[in-house]
Design a protein around this motif. Structure first.
Motif, PDB file in Angstrom:
ATOM      1  N   SER A  34      -2.764  -1.525   2.197  1.00 43.79           N
ATOM      2  CA  SER A  34      -3.673  -0.547   2.809  1.00 43.79           C
ATOM      3  C   SER A  34      -4.991  -0.408   2.554  1.00 43.79           C
ATOM      4  CB  SER A  34      -2.913   0.737   2.816  1.00 43.79           C
ATOM      5  OG  SER A  34      -3.719   2.124   3.400  1.00 43.79           O
ATOM      6  N   GLU A  35      -5.113  -0.923   1.050  1.00 45.58           N
ATOM      7  CA  GLU A  35      -6.762  -0.897   0.373  1.00 45.58           C
ATOM      8  C   GLU A  35      -7.494  -2.063   0.876  1.00 45.58           C
ATOM      9  OE1 GLU A  35      -5.539  -0.263  -3.194  1.00 45.58           O
ATOM     10  OE2 GLU A  35      -5.272   1.944  -3.014  1.00 45.58           O
ATOM     11  N   GLN A  36      -6.744  -3.182   1.434  1.00 49.03           N
ATOM     12  CA  GLN A  36      -7.727  -4.498   1.715  1.00 49.03           C
ATOM     13  C   GLN A  36      -7.732  -4.455   3.104  1.00 49.03           C
ATOM     14  OE1 GLN A  36      -8.199  -6.718  -0.841  1.00 49.03           O
ATOM     15  NE2 GLN A  36      -7.390  -5.056  -2.030  1.00 49.03           N
ATOM     16  N   ARG A  37      -9.187  -3.907   3.411  1.00 49.58           N
ATOM     17  CA  ARG A  37      -9.416  -3.528   4.775  1.00 49.58           C
ATOM     18  C   ARG A  37      -9.465  -4.957   5.761  1.00 49.58           C
ATOM     19  NH1 ARG A  37     -10.967   0.558   7.684  1.00 49.58           N
ATOM     20  NH2 ARG A  37     -12.023   0.224   9.545  1.00 49.58           N
ATOM     21  N   GLN A  38      -9.998  -6.055   5.085  1.00 48.51           N
ATOM     22  CA  GLN A  38     -10.172  -7.196   6.026  1.00 48.51           C
ATOM     23  C   GLN A  38      -8.834  -7.663   6.282  1.00 48.51           C
ATOM     24  OE1 GLN A  38     -12.722  -9.580   3.762  1.00 48.51           O
ATOM     25  NE2 GLN A  38     -14.494  -9.186   4.987  1.00 48.51           N
ATOM     26  N   ARG A  40      -5.924  -6.079   6.137  1.00 50.17           N
ATOM     27  CA  ARG A  40      -5.316  -5.202   7.018  1.00 50.17           C
ATOM     28  C   ARG A  40      -5.654  -5.145   8.457  1.00 50.17           C
ATOM     29  NH1 ARG A  40      -6.495   0.125   8.437  1.00 50.17           N
ATOM     30  NH2 ARG A  40      -8.410   0.193   7.222  1.00 50.17           N
ATOM     31  N   ASN A  41      -6.973  -5.662   8.775  1.00 48.38           N
ATOM     32  CA  ASN A  41      -7.240  -5.583  10.242  1.00 48.38           C
ATOM     33  C   ASN A  41      -6.876  -6.902  10.652  1.00 48.38           C
ATOM     34  OD1 ASN A  41      -8.746  -3.221   9.696  1.00 48.38           O
ATOM     35  ND2 ASN A  41     -10.736  -4.144   9.545  1.00 48.38           N
ATOM     36  N   ALA A  42      -6.770  -7.793  10.203  1.00 52.55           N
ATOM     37  CA  ALA A  42      -6.564  -9.110  10.597  1.00 52.55           C
ATOM     38  C   ALA A  42      -4.675  -8.893  10.931  1.00 52.55           C
ATOM     39  CB  ALA A  42      -6.715 -10.340   9.658  1.00 52.55           C
ATOM     40  N   GLY A  78      -2.644   3.116   5.794  1.00 49.22           N
ATOM     41  CA  GLY A  78      -3.390   2.019   6.330  1.00 49.22           C
ATOM     42  C   GLY A  78      -2.444   0.706   6.706  1.00 49.22           C
ATOM     43  N   ALA A  79      -1.460   0.649   6.101  1.00 48.38           N
ATOM     44  CA  ALA A  79      -0.586  -0.417   6.122  1.00 48.38           C
ATOM     45  C   ALA A  79       0.424  -0.452   7.579  1.00 48.38           C
ATOM     46  CB  ALA A  79       0.326  -0.630   4.978  1.00 48.38           C
ATOM     47  N   TRP A  80       0.636   1.054   7.929  1.00 49.16           N
ATOM     48  CA  TRP A  80       1.632   0.828   9.003  1.00 49.16           C
ATOM     49  C   TRP A  80       1.203   0.391  10.217  1.00 49.16           C
ATOM     50  CZ3 TRP A  80       5.395   1.225   6.024  1.00 49.16           C
ATOM     51  CH2 TRP A  80       5.538   1.877   4.844  1.00 49.16           C
ATOM     52  N   PRO A  81       0.056   0.343  10.702  1.00 41.38           N
ATOM     53  CA  PRO A  81      -0.393  -0.348  11.841  1.00 41.38           C
ATOM     54  C   PRO A  81      -0.255  -1.849  11.795  1.00 41.38           C
ATOM     55  CG  PRO A  81      -2.156   0.736  11.082  1.00 41.38           C
ATOM     56  CD  PRO A  81      -0.920   1.593  10.341  1.00 41.38           C
ATOM     57  N   ALA A  82      -0.538  -2.180  10.551  1.00 41.77           N
ATOM     58  CA  ALA A  82      -0.523  -3.734  10.219  1.00 41.77           C
ATOM     59  C   ALA A  82       0.751  -4.177  10.398  1.00 41.77           C
ATOM     60  CB  ALA A  82      -1.136  -3.696   8.766  1.00 41.77           C
TER      61      ALA A  82
END
Length: 357
Positions: A34-38, A40-42, A78-82
């Motif tokens: 969740s804290e690793q934005r790049q 997570r977004n990928a 932040g992890a759940w949509p990933a």
């Protein structure tokens, strides 16, 4: 298959049957993600499939969500949509921080694909959750927050206790789930009685209007138990309709133990609520009853025993507008999320084609 054949056996073996430690380890990994934005977004671009649906006025990128209980403190929002989820429900959170019930308090019946827990709303409290969400990265999907009663608060103080959580968390939720159905907080299910529920929902509705300050209010949904009789459930639904509730979540865990194999009687003997495969048909029939009883006037989030894409689709067929997964994620991994979205899209496309024929 990678999760089932590699990740799950390793995780289960490391903690040798300590289900809560395995849960905590997984949540720590997901918190880091969740804290690793790049990264997570990928992963969001890779894993989340589009199947847009609007329920309770909220646009969801797809109708498959995370059920409450896995991320009580919003540590991994932040992890759940990933992982492919179209929405996530965090909590259950209480106004007061509390440690929950004594350990051990979570047990796996692996052959039965069931989980028995008596966690007792262990969480850091509503104020701490608000502070965490204030500083969290973008969630990137609709966020539900499940609120419950603090154990130390007597039933006569329950309304103010729920209101405190609502006040702290109102800016951060797309919807609120009112948990009056957990079997693990003494007396909580008495709040499902018509008079108590009417008073609670009325107070939450009024406070929500005040907090919204003229803007659209956050939808309030009620999470119901699978152990209610049909007359009791019908009465509860009448209260929900009268109170202007936006929808219901069906269902919470059950006190029943049907469906746990005889070889796992030791798990069945543990007090607490059961989730997983044995709840599949029970929850589905509750969804079907709610849909029929309300004539479709109350949107339903189907939850309980959704272990496969077929289970998710059966919930939609029974009348659910959205579904939530918990035990299916534990036993079958994040692939069940993507498979459920694909199945939903295929079925929805077939229905559209048939309607135009």
């Amino acid at each position: 298959m990678l999760y089932q054949n590699l990740a799950r056996p390793v995780l289960f073996r490391i903690h040798r049957g300590d289900a809560e430690r395995a849960h905590d380890t997984t949540l720590r990994w997901l918190t880091r993600l969740s804290e690793q934005r790049q990264v997570r977004n990928a992963l969001i671009k890779l894993n989340r499939l589009s199947a847009p649906v609007t329920v309770c006025g909220i646009p969801f990128p797809n109708p498959i969500g995370l059920a409450a209980g896995l991320d009580k403190n919003g540590a991994a929002v932040g992890a759940w949509p990933a992982l492919g989820f179209g929405f996530a429900e965090i909590g259950t959170v209480t106004a007061q921080p509390q440690p929950g019930n004594p350990k051990p308090r979570m047990f796996r019946a692996k052959a039965s694909q069931a989980i028995v827990n008596r966690m007792g709303f262990n969480n850091d409290g509503a104020q701490a959750l608000a502070a965490r969400l204030q500083g969290s990265p973008a969630v990137d999907c609709p966020l539900g927050i499940s609120i419950g009663k603090s154990k130390a608060v007597p039933l006569e103080g329950a309304i103010e206790d729920y209101l405190q959580s609502l006040r702290f968390l109102y800016p951060f939720a797309d919807y609120f789930a009112v948990n009056v159905s957990s079997p693990n907080t003494p007396g909580l299910r008495r709040l499902q009685d018509a008079g108590a529920l009417r008073a609670l929902l009325g107070a939450l509705h009024a406070e929500g209007q005040r907090l919204a300050a003229g803007r659209p209010t956050r939808p309030i949904l009620v999470k119901i138990a699978p152990d209610l009789t049909e007359p009791a459930l019908a009465e509860l639904l009448e209260v929900c309709l009268d109170a202007g509730v936006a929808g219901v979540i069906a269902t919470n865990t059950t006190l029943g133990r049907d469906g746990i194999l005889p070889a796992e009687d030791d798990v069945a003997a543990e007090p607490g609520g059961m989730s997983g495969r044995p709840l599949t048909l029970v929850s589905r029939e509750i969804v079907r009853f709610v849909h029929r009883e309300t004539g479709g006037r109350l949107p339903i989030i189907g939850s309980g025993g959704i272990m496969t894409a077929d289970d998710a689709q059966a919930m939609f067929d029974a009348g659910a507008s959205l579904v939530q997964i918990y035990s299916g994620l534990i036993y079958n991994g994040p692939g069940v999320v993507r498979a459920s979205v694909r199945r939903y899209r295929k079925t929805a496309s077939r229905h559209r084609t048939a309607s135009h024929a």
